[in-house]
Scaffold this motif. Structure first.
Motif, PDB file in Angstrom:
ATOM      1  N   ALA A   1       0.829  -1.207   0.000  1.00  0.00           N
ATOM      2  CA  ALA A   1       0.000   0.000   0.000  1.00  0.00           C
ATOM      3  C   ALA A   1       0.860   1.252   0.000  1.00  0.00           C
ATOM      4  N   GLY A   2       1.986   1.199   0.719  1.00  0.00           N
ATOM      5  CA  GLY A   2       2.886   2.350   0.757  1.00  0.00           C
ATOM      6  C   GLY A   2       3.473   2.666  -0.596  1.00  0.00           C
ATOM      7  N   ARG A   3       3.861   1.638  -1.323  1.00  0.00           N
ATOM      8  CA  ARG A   3       4.397   1.889  -2.666  1.00  0.00           C
ATOM      9  C   ARG A   3       3.326   2.483  -3.571  1.00  0.00           C
ATOM     10  N   ASP A   4       2.099   1.967  -3.471  1.00  0.00           N
ATOM     11  CA  ASP A   4       1.014   2.506  -4.292  1.00  0.00           C
ATOM     12  C   ASP A   4       0.662   3.933  -3.868  1.00  0.00           C
ATOM     13  N   TRP A   5       0.677   4.183  -2.555  1.00  0.00           N
ATOM     14  CA  TRP A   5       0.436   5.541  -2.057  1.00  0.00           C
ATOM     15  C   TRP A   5       1.461   6.511  -2.638  1.00  0.00           C
ATOM     16  N   PHE A   6       2.723   6.135  -2.598  1.00  0.00           N
ATOM     17  CA  PHE A   6       3.777   7.008  -3.104  1.00  0.00           C
ATOM     18  C   PHE A   6       3.615   7.236  -4.610  1.00  0.00           C
TER      19      PHE A   6
ATOM     20  N   ILE B   1      23.201  10.394   3.790  1.00  0.00           N
ATOM     21  CA  ILE B   1      21.867  10.964   3.950  1.00  0.00           C
ATOM     22  C   ILE B   1      21.073  10.064   4.884  1.00  0.00           C
ATOM     23  N   VAL B   2      20.608  10.628   5.988  1.00  0.00           N
ATOM     24  CA  VAL B   2      19.853   9.874   6.986  1.00  0.00           C
ATOM     25  C   VAL B   2      18.503  10.550   7.189  1.00  0.00           C
ATOM     26  N   LEU B   3      17.430   9.792   7.004  1.00  0.00           N
ATOM     27  CA  LEU B   3      16.088  10.294   7.251  1.00  0.00           C
ATOM     28  C   LEU B   3      15.642   9.851   8.634  1.00  0.00           C
ATOM     29  N   LEU B   4      15.028  10.766   9.399  1.00  0.00           N
ATOM     30  CA  LEU B   4      14.492  10.445  10.715  1.00  0.00           C
ATOM     31  C   LEU B   4      13.044  10.901  10.771  1.00  0.00           C
ATOM     32  N   SER B   5      12.159  10.019  11.243  1.00  0.00           N
ATOM     33  CA  SER B   5      10.750  10.372  11.197  1.00  0.00           C
ATOM     34  C   SER B   5       9.943   9.528  12.169  1.00  0.00           C
ATOM     35  N   GLY B   6       8.881  10.122  12.685  1.00  0.00           N
ATOM     36  CA  GLY B   6       7.906   9.373  13.460  1.00  0.00           C
ATOM     37  C   GLY B   6       7.036   8.492  12.589  1.00  0.00           C
ATOM     38  N   SER B   7       7.135   8.655  11.281  1.00  0.00           N
ATOM     39  CA  SER B   7       6.404   7.815  10.341  1.00  0.00           C
ATOM     40  C   SER B   7       7.052   6.434  10.262  1.00  0.00           C
ATOM     41  N   PHE B   8       6.490   5.539   9.413  1.00  0.00           N
ATOM     42  CA  PHE B   8       6.957   4.155   9.397  1.00  0.00           C
ATOM     43  C   PHE B   8       7.174   3.662   7.984  1.00  0.00           C
ATOM     44  N   PHE B   9       7.566   2.372   7.890  1.00  0.00           N
ATOM     45  CA  PHE B   9       8.130   1.838   6.656  1.00  0.00           C
ATOM     46  C   PHE B   9       7.260   1.987   5.410  1.00  0.00           C
ATOM     47  N   PRO B  10       5.915   1.848   5.440  1.00  0.00           N
ATOM     48  CA  PRO B  10       5.180   1.991   4.184  1.00  0.00           C
ATOM     49  C   PRO B  10       5.371   3.361   3.541  1.00  0.00           C
ATOM     50  N   CYS B  11       5.494   4.404   4.379  1.00  0.00           N
ATOM     51  CA  CYS B  11       5.711   5.757   3.866  1.00  0.00           C
ATOM     52  C   CYS B  11       7.182   6.025   3.597  1.00  0.00           C
ATOM     53  N   LEU B  12       8.037   5.617   4.511  1.00  0.00           N
ATOM     54  CA  LEU B  12       9.438   6.019   4.443  1.00  0.00           C
ATOM     55  C   LEU B  12      10.244   5.268   3.404  1.00  0.00           C
ATOM     56  N   ASP B  13       9.959   3.985   3.196  1.00  0.00           N
ATOM     57  CA  ASP B  13      10.771   3.203   2.262  1.00  0.00           C
ATOM     58  C   ASP B  13      10.741   3.771   0.843  1.00  0.00           C
ATOM     59  N   PRO B  14       9.562   4.069   0.268  1.00  0.00           N
ATOM     60  CA  PRO B  14       9.584   4.641  -1.090  1.00  0.00           C
ATOM     61  C   PRO B  14      10.169   6.046  -1.145  1.00  0.00           C
ATOM     62  N   ILE B  15       9.989   6.829  -0.087  1.00  0.00           N
ATOM     63  CA  ILE B  15      10.589   8.165  -0.050  1.00  0.00           C
ATOM     64  C   ILE B  15      12.108   8.057  -0.017  1.00  0.00           C
ATOM     65  N   ALA B  16      12.614   7.172   0.831  1.00  0.00           N
ATOM     66  CA  ALA B  16      14.063   6.989   0.937  1.00  0.00           C
ATOM     67  C   ALA B  16      14.656   6.520  -0.376  1.00  0.00           C
ATOM     68  N   ALA B  17      13.967   5.600  -1.061  1.00  0.00           N
ATOM     69  CA  ALA B  17      14.463   5.113  -2.347  1.00  0.00           C
ATOM     70  C   ALA B  17      14.493   6.241  -3.381  1.00  0.00           C
ATOM     71  N   ALA B  18      13.487   7.107  -3.346  1.00  0.00           N
ATOM     72  CA  ALA B  18      13.405   8.186  -4.335  1.00  0.00           C
ATOM     73  C   ALA B  18      14.526   9.196  -4.178  1.00  0.00           C
ATOM     74  N   VAL B  19      14.957   9.451  -2.943  1.00  0.00           N
ATOM     75  CA  VAL B  19      15.997  10.472  -2.718  1.00  0.00           C
ATOM     76  C   VAL B  19      17.379   9.863  -2.512  1.00  0.00           C
ATOM     77  N   GLY B  20      17.466   8.541  -2.535  1.00  0.00           N
ATOM     78  CA  GLY B  20      18.769   7.898  -2.374  1.00  0.00           C
ATOM     79  C   GLY B  20      19.328   7.993  -0.969  1.00  0.00           C
ATOM     80  N   ALA B  21      18.452   7.889   0.047  1.00  0.00           N
ATOM     81  CA  ALA B  21      18.922   7.958   1.434  1.00  0.00           C
ATOM     82  C   ALA B  21      19.755   6.724   1.772  1.00  0.00           C
TER      83      ALA B  21
END
Length: 216
Positions: free
Chosen positions: A74-79, A105-125
């Motif tokens: 769902a996170g990938r589809d959301w992104f 590059i390190v991302l820190l967030s109260g959010s979780f893997f469905p949201c963060l994984d595609p974002i991290a992949a997009a920016v090369g974290a």
């Protein structure tokens, strides 16, 4: 060196957890009122002064029983469904400069893997440090380890600097909310994104860099 980035309303322009939950519930066939009820409950807690990390924990209790793999899908589809305005262009530009300079590059967030994984992949974290839901037999229990909120971000940044073996004074951090203050104070080069009044006051008093969002 390391460049640390808060995610919601710093690297991206929205609150990922709310946006994802609305998407996921709609995709699951829930009536629109389900999301509104959950969101209203969380906002009411914030209005009553409930600590941000406790509100973070409450969010994940609404996802108890969800399959982790289904949430990742769902996170990938959301992104993929988001338009190009998901990212804050000026923060992304800064991230790209850090990456070009060889910074981790390190991302820190109260959010979780469905949201963060595609974002991290997009920016090369290089690393993504979010709130980790507890799992049992592949499903969320509704509980989490330590919410990546407030002081936890500062602790994580300090630990990352030790692991990498770099001086924190030479590291940079970006944040938009007063809860990011422990993160910003843990590095030598804090950058305030947006116009949070508390962070803006700190920036003016301490000579911190400010990064205004791009004009709409």
């Amino acid at each position: 060196m390391i460049a640390f980035f808060d995610v919601d309303e710093t690297l991206i322009s929205i609150k990922s957890m709310f946006s994802f939950l609305e998407f996921h519930l709609r995709r699951r066939g829930e009536p629109s009122g389900t999301f509104e009820r959950i969101a209203a409950s969380l906002r009411a807690s914030a209005a009553r002064g409930v600590p941000r990390d406790e509100i973070n924990r409450s969010y994940y209790r609404f996802l108890a029983g969800e399959r982790a793999l289904a949430l990742a899908d769902a996170g990938r589809d959301w992104f993929d469904a988001r338009d190009d305005r998901l990212f804050n262009p000026r923060t992304v530009e800064a991230l790209r400069r850090h990456r070009a300079a060889g910074d981790r590059i390190v991302l820190l967030s109260g959010s979780f893997f469905p949201c963060l994984d595609p974002i991290a992949a997009a920016v090369g974290a290089d690393w993504t440090l979010g709130t980790r839901p507890l799992l049992r037999h592949g499903r969320l229990t509704g509980e989490v380890l330590v919410p990546m909120i407030g002081a936890a971000k500062g602790h994580a940044a300090r630990a990352a600097a030790v692991v990498v073996g770099v001086p924190r004074a030479a590291c940079t951090a970006y944040g938009d909310h007063v809860s990011d203050l422990p993160l910003l104070e843990s590095v030598g080069r804090p950058v305030v994104v947006g116009a949070d009044p508390v962070l803006t006051a700190h920036a003016r008093r301490n000579g911190w860099t400010r990064l205004e969002p791009a004009a709409a």
